[in-house]
Design a protein around this motif. Structure first.
Motif, PDB file in Angstrom:
ATOM      1  N   MET A  20     -24.679  38.896  23.668  1.00 21.41           N
ATOM      2  CA  MET A  20     -24.381  38.196  24.852  1.00 21.41           C
ATOM      3  C   MET A  20     -23.036  38.435  25.426  1.00 21.41           C
ATOM      4  SD  MET A  20     -24.263  34.009  25.379  1.00 21.41           S
ATOM      5  CE  MET A  20     -23.556  33.125  26.748  1.00 21.41           C
ATOM      6  N   GLU A  21     -22.087  38.205  24.659  1.00 18.78           N
ATOM      7  CA  GLU A  21     -20.520  38.684  24.819  1.00 18.78           C
ATOM      8  C   GLU A  21     -20.195  39.779  25.391  1.00 18.78           C
ATOM      9  OE1 GLU A  21     -18.554  35.937  24.916  1.00 18.78           O
ATOM     10  OE2 GLU A  21     -19.817  34.531  24.123  1.00 18.78           O
ATOM     11  N   GLU A  22     -20.916  40.854  24.848  1.00 15.14           N
ATOM     12  CA  GLU A  22     -20.496  42.320  25.338  1.00 15.14           C
ATOM     13  C   GLU A  22     -21.322  42.479  26.871  1.00 15.14           C
ATOM     14  OE1 GLU A  22     -21.683  41.297  22.572  1.00 15.14           O
ATOM     15  OE2 GLU A  22     -20.791  42.484  21.028  1.00 15.14           O
ATOM     16  N   PHE A  23     -22.476  41.814  26.922  1.00  8.55           N
ATOM     17  CA  PHE A  23     -23.194  41.864  28.118  1.00  8.55           C
ATOM     18  C   PHE A  23     -22.207  41.157  29.235  1.00  8.55           C
ATOM     19  CE2 PHE A  23     -25.534  39.741  31.440  1.00  8.55           C
ATOM     20  CZ  PHE A  23     -26.169  40.590  31.929  1.00  8.55           C
ATOM     21  N   ARG A  24     -21.802  39.969  28.939  1.00 10.89           N
ATOM     22  CA  ARG A  24     -21.113  39.302  29.862  1.00 10.89           C
ATOM     23  C   ARG A  24     -19.682  39.985  30.323  1.00 10.89           C
ATOM     24  NH1 ARG A  24     -21.369  34.225  31.680  1.00 10.89           N
ATOM     25  NH2 ARG A  24     -19.129  33.998  31.703  1.00 10.89           N
ATOM     26  N   ALA A  25     -19.035  40.546  29.281  1.00 14.55           N
ATOM     27  CA  ALA A  25     -17.841  41.334  29.478  1.00 14.55           C
ATOM     28  C   ALA A  25     -18.105  42.459  30.435  1.00 14.55           C
ATOM     29  CB  ALA A  25     -17.287  41.860  28.225  1.00 14.55           C
ATOM     30  N   GLU A  26     -19.166  43.250  30.539  1.00 14.82           N
ATOM     31  CA  GLU A  26     -19.288  44.426  31.364  1.00 14.82           C
ATOM     32  C   GLU A  26     -20.145  43.766  32.546  1.00 14.82           C
ATOM     33  OE1 GLU A  26     -20.730  47.800  29.657  1.00 14.82           O
ATOM     34  OE2 GLU A  26     -20.188  47.641  27.718  1.00 14.82           O
ATOM     35  N   PHE A  27     -20.884  42.855  32.551  1.00 11.96           N
ATOM     36  CA  PHE A  27     -21.628  42.631  33.798  1.00 11.96           C
ATOM     37  C   PHE A  27     -20.681  41.866  34.751  1.00 11.96           C
ATOM     38  CE2 PHE A  27     -24.369  39.576  36.160  1.00 11.96           C
ATOM     39  CZ  PHE A  27     -25.384  40.507  36.758  1.00 11.96           C
ATOM     40  N   MET A  28     -19.783  41.053  34.094  1.00  9.60           N
ATOM     41  CA  MET A  28     -19.136  40.366  35.067  1.00  9.60           C
ATOM     42  C   MET A  28     -17.897  41.051  35.717  1.00  9.60           C
ATOM     43  SD  MET A  28     -20.468  37.344  35.010  1.00  9.60           S
ATOM     44  CE  MET A  28     -19.498  36.505  36.297  1.00  9.60           C
ATOM     45  N   LYS A  41     -33.696  44.856  39.872  1.00 11.32           N
ATOM     46  CA  LYS A  41     -34.409  46.156  38.943  1.00 11.32           C
ATOM     47  C   LYS A  41     -35.037  45.746  37.780  1.00 11.32           C
ATOM     48  CE  LYS A  41     -31.609  49.469  41.057  1.00 11.32           C
ATOM     49  NZ  LYS A  41     -30.684  50.608  40.752  1.00 11.32           N
ATOM     50  N   VAL A  42     -34.820  44.680  37.074  1.00 10.60           N
ATOM     51  CA  VAL A  42     -35.018  44.338  35.623  1.00 10.60           C
ATOM     52  C   VAL A  42     -36.232  43.557  35.622  1.00 10.60           C
ATOM     53  CG1 VAL A  42     -32.682  44.775  34.739  1.00 10.60           C
ATOM     54  CG2 VAL A  42     -33.660  42.306  35.257  1.00 10.60           C
ATOM     55  N   GLU A  43     -37.071  43.490  34.425  1.00  8.25           N
ATOM     56  CA  GLU A  43     -38.415  43.107  34.289  1.00  8.25           C
ATOM     57  C   GLU A  43     -38.009  41.535  34.003  1.00  8.25           C
ATOM     58  OE1 GLU A  43     -41.310  44.296  34.551  1.00  8.25           O
ATOM     59  OE2 GLU A  43     -40.165  46.087  35.075  1.00  8.25           O
ATOM     60  N   PRO A  44     -39.132  40.467  34.195  1.00  5.53           N
ATOM     61  CA  PRO A  44     -38.763  39.081  34.046  1.00  5.53           C
ATOM     62  C   PRO A  44     -38.169  38.705  32.765  1.00  5.53           C
ATOM     63  CG  PRO A  44     -41.075  39.724  35.142  1.00  5.53           C
ATOM     64  CD  PRO A  44     -40.596  40.978  34.806  1.00  5.53           C
ATOM     65  N   ASP A  45     -38.685  39.640  31.606  1.00  5.86           N
ATOM     66  CA  ASP A  45     -38.125  38.907  30.430  1.00  5.86           C
ATOM     67  C   ASP A  45     -36.789  39.072  30.313  1.00  5.86           C
ATOM     68  OD1 ASP A  45     -38.820  41.617  30.516  1.00  5.86           O
ATOM     69  OD2 ASP A  45     -39.069  41.777  28.361  1.00  5.86           O
ATOM     70  N   ILE A  46     -36.398  40.236  30.936  1.00  2.00           N
ATOM     71  CA  ILE A  46     -34.884  40.640  31.147  1.00  2.00           C
ATOM     72  C   ILE A  46     -34.038  39.400  31.834  1.00  2.00           C
ATOM     73  CG2 ILE A  46     -32.934  42.098  31.663  1.00  2.00           C
ATOM     74  CD1 ILE A  46     -34.524  43.134  29.170  1.00  2.00           C
ATOM     75  N   ARG A  47     -34.379  39.223  32.965  1.00  2.00           N
ATOM     76  CA  ARG A  47     -34.073  38.101  33.737  1.00  2.00           C
ATOM     77  C   ARG A  47     -33.850  37.034  33.193  1.00  2.00           C
ATOM     78  NH1 ARG A  47     -37.077  40.697  38.108  1.00  2.00           N
ATOM     79  NH2 ARG A  47     -38.681  39.354  37.984  1.00  2.00           N
ATOM     80  N   LYS A  48     -34.948  36.691  32.378  1.00  2.38           N
ATOM     81  CA  LYS A  48     -34.914  35.155  31.687  1.00  2.38           C
ATOM     82  C   LYS A  48     -33.583  35.192  30.921  1.00  2.38           C
ATOM     83  CE  LYS A  48     -39.354  34.170  32.173  1.00  2.38           C
ATOM     84  NZ  LYS A  48     -41.035  33.780  31.306  1.00  2.38           N
ATOM     85  N   LYS A  49     -33.394  36.145  30.272  1.00  2.00           N
ATOM     86  CA  LYS A  49     -31.883  36.450  29.428  1.00  2.00           C
ATOM     87  C   LYS A  49     -30.773  36.106  30.296  1.00  2.00           C
ATOM     88  CE  LYS A  49     -33.798  38.816  25.221  1.00  2.00           C
ATOM     89  NZ  LYS A  49     -33.569  39.830  24.342  1.00  2.00           N
ATOM     90  N   ILE A  50     -30.912  36.886  31.361  1.00  3.28           N
ATOM     91  CA  ILE A  50     -29.671  36.848  32.222  1.00  3.28           C
ATOM     92  C   ILE A  50     -29.504  35.144  32.594  1.00  3.28           C
ATOM     93  CG2 ILE A  50     -28.669  37.423  34.481  1.00  3.28           C
ATOM     94  CD1 ILE A  50     -30.246  40.269  34.336  1.00  3.28           C
ATOM     95  N   PHE A  51     -30.463  34.666  32.792  1.00  5.88           N
ATOM     96  CA  PHE A  51     -30.522  33.059  33.295  1.00  5.88           C
ATOM     97  C   PHE A  51     -29.701  32.250  31.932  1.00  5.88           C
ATOM     98  CE2 PHE A  51     -34.467  33.785  35.769  1.00  5.88           C
ATOM     99  CZ  PHE A  51     -33.803  34.270  36.755  1.00  5.88           C
ATOM    100  N   HIS A  52     -30.020  32.899  30.919  1.00  8.83           N
ATOM    101  CA  HIS A  52     -29.524  32.070  29.756  1.00  8.83           C
ATOM    102  C   HIS A  52     -27.852  32.458  29.511  1.00  8.83           C
ATOM    103  CE1 HIS A  52     -29.428  30.266  25.560  1.00  8.83           C
ATOM    104  NE2 HIS A  52     -29.048  31.450  25.158  1.00  8.83           N
ATOM    105  N   TYR A  53     -27.684  33.545  29.828  1.00  7.33           N
ATOM    106  CA  TYR A  53     -26.183  34.142  29.621  1.00  7.33           C
ATOM    107  C   TYR A  53     -25.316  33.654  30.781  1.00  7.33           C
ATOM    108  CZ  TYR A  53     -28.253  37.057  25.978  1.00  7.33           C
ATOM    109  OH  TYR A  53     -28.708  37.413  24.774  1.00  7.33           O
ATOM    110  N   LEU A  54     -25.735  33.493  31.899  1.00  6.54           N
ATOM    111  CA  LEU A  54     -24.832  33.212  32.935  1.00  6.54           C
ATOM    112  C   LEU A  54     -24.989  31.774  33.429  1.00  6.54           C
ATOM    113  CD1 LEU A  54     -25.681  36.333  35.277  1.00  6.54           C
ATOM    114  CD2 LEU A  54     -23.722  36.114  33.806  1.00  6.54           C
ATOM    115  N   SER A  55     -23.990  31.117  33.982  1.00  5.03           N
ATOM    116  CA  SER A  55     -24.092  29.843  34.340  1.00  5.03           C
ATOM    117  C   SER A  55     -24.534  29.933  35.661  1.00  5.03           C
ATOM    118  CB  SER A  55     -22.540  29.213  34.560  1.00  5.03           C
ATOM    119  OG  SER A  55     -21.782  29.710  35.534  1.00  5.03           O
TER     120      SER A  55
END
Length: 451
Positions: A20-28, A41-55
């Protein structure tokens, strides 16, 4: 694989391994638009993780960065937790949240509004009541309004407090005690003015505004003509209701261009590449059926002149030439008329001028094409009479098609209908019928001279 694709692959890998922390650091660090592209582009299961990692606030920025396909909004919101989705919508600018909610069913809209904080929900409800495709439906209520009795010092205080939630601060709109629009002041003028100067002394009282019921195309034209970044929206009593910003107008122009191109192509809505063959056929079929019946009129005309064609079979050779040239001429005239209507160049007093100009153009182009085809037919078939007949029919067909191509959209526009419905396929089919009627009618009239 380019740099962006490498970044996307790395981000997916981080999500897959729950870093999570590494993803947020690069994604933001990505631009919100690039974030939205990755999100799509990403699949639904990946998007659900994005919802969990982003406010919800961070997700709101992604939703505002681009326009997703209409059917995707409902799909994405269903993937989110209901409370998360409602919070995200409340963080979006009200006009953008309305755009999303307009793609949902009434029950879903009511559900999200009931969960939102009261202030955000009320702002969105107010905008949802406005008729679609009007200034009210695309305006935002996040703007900075300054009382005309304020000093520049107090105006700066208001600006500091309101700026974080305002969609734009380059224009500050001045209102009286009744919240009626009385002037406008630029951020530059406010900054350089003396702090004790009253706003009403330095404001510009000649404010260009638009009515809340104004069509969105008129709003776009106003912003383009005056080169505004934003334009205020008022009611009939000049109460300031909101503003329309230039980024909203870019979306409007894109929507209108796609809509007009769809109609000119003879489809009810522009196909997207992700639609199934059944969905694409469903959108195209109504126009094709209408054009099929119009085509039957052409076939019926041909049957009426069977006797003429049987006597001089050579006449049939030139039918595609005449109908095709007339159709092309009509489409050219149609494009000129529709563009003039869309840009506002055609006013009431210039419609007759347009028709006369197109009639002159049709006469000149028809005459030149007729002379050319008479010469070609004569040297090809060594028959001057048939050449003159084809030339006369071509002249008449081009002349009528050119006038029809400009008159039909003007008539439809006068009837308060989008002139783009006079589409290319529609006007071409009508011109086919008229050109064949002119050609074979003349041939029947002078059959004794050519048989």
């Amino acid at each position: 694989m380019n740099q962006l694709q490498l970044e996307e692959s790395h981000l997916i890998e981080l999500l897959t391994h729950d870093l999570m922390e590494e993803f947020r650091a690069e994604f933001m660090q990505l631009h919100p638009y690039d974030q939205s592209l990755f999100f799509e582009k990403v699949e639904p299961d990946i998007r659900k993780k994005i919802f969990h990692y982003l406010s919800p606030k961070e997700m709101a920025e992604i939703f505002e960065a681009t326009k997703f396909d209409e059917e995707h909004y409902e799909y994405y919101l269903k993937e989110m937790d209901t409370t998360y989705a409602a919070d995200m919508l409340s963080y979006m600018y009200a006009d953008n949240a309305v755009d999303v909610l307009n793609e949902l069913g009434k029950d879903q809209v009511a559900s999200y509004l009931s969960i939102m904080d009261e202030e955000s929900a009320q702002e969105i409800k107010d905008l949802l009541h406005y008729e679609e495709y009007t200034a009210g439906s695309i305006m935002t209520t996040e703007y900075v309004a300054i009382p005309e009795t304020s000093t520049c010092r107090s105006a700066m205080t208001i600006l500091r407090n309101e700026a974080p939630n305002a969609e734009t601060i380059y224009y500050l709109f001045v209102v009286n005690e009744s919240h009626q629009l009385t002037g406008v002041i630029s951020l530059r003028d406010l900054i350089i003015a003396d702090e004790d100067t009253l706003i009403k002394e330095i404001m510009n009282e000649r404010v260009v505004s638009i009515l809340v019921s104004e069509d969105q195309e008129e709003v776009a034209r106003t912003i383009k003509d005056y080169n505004f970044l934003a334009v205020p929206v008022v009611d009939f009593e000049q109460h300031l209701l909101g503003i329309v910003t230039v980024d909203d107008i870019i979306d409007v122009l894109d929507e209108e261009a796609s809509d007009d191109y769809s109609k000119l192509a003879g489809v009810s809505d522009m196909d997207t590449f992700d639609k199934s063959p059944f969905q694409a056929a469903k959108k195209r079929l109504p126009w094709l059926v209408i054009l099929l019946f119009l085509g039957m009129m052409t076939a019926n005309l041909m049957s009426i002149f069977t006797e003429t064609l049987s006597k001089v079979a050579l006449l049939a050779v030139f039918i595609p030439l005449i109908s095709g040239t007339a159709g092309n001429s009509g489409t050219q005239s149609l494009a000129v008329a529709i563009r003039g209507i869309a840009t506002g160049d055609i006013e009431e007093e210039s419609k007759l001028k347009l028709l006369l100009r197109e009639a002159g153009t049709g006469l000149i182009t028809g005459l030149l094409c007729a002379i050319l085809v008479v010469g070609i037919v004569f040297f090809w078939q060594h028959n001057l009479v048939i050449g003159l007949l084809v030339g006369a029919a071509l002249l008449g067909s081009i002349f009528v098609a050119t006038i029809g191509g400009s008159f039909i959209p003007l008539l439809i526009h006068r009837m308060k209908i989008d002139p783009a419905v006079a589409s290319g396929p529609f006007i071409t089919t009508i011109n086919d019928v008229i050109s064949i009627l002119i050609y074979l009618g003349l041939a029947t009239l002078f059959i004794s001279s050519i048989s």
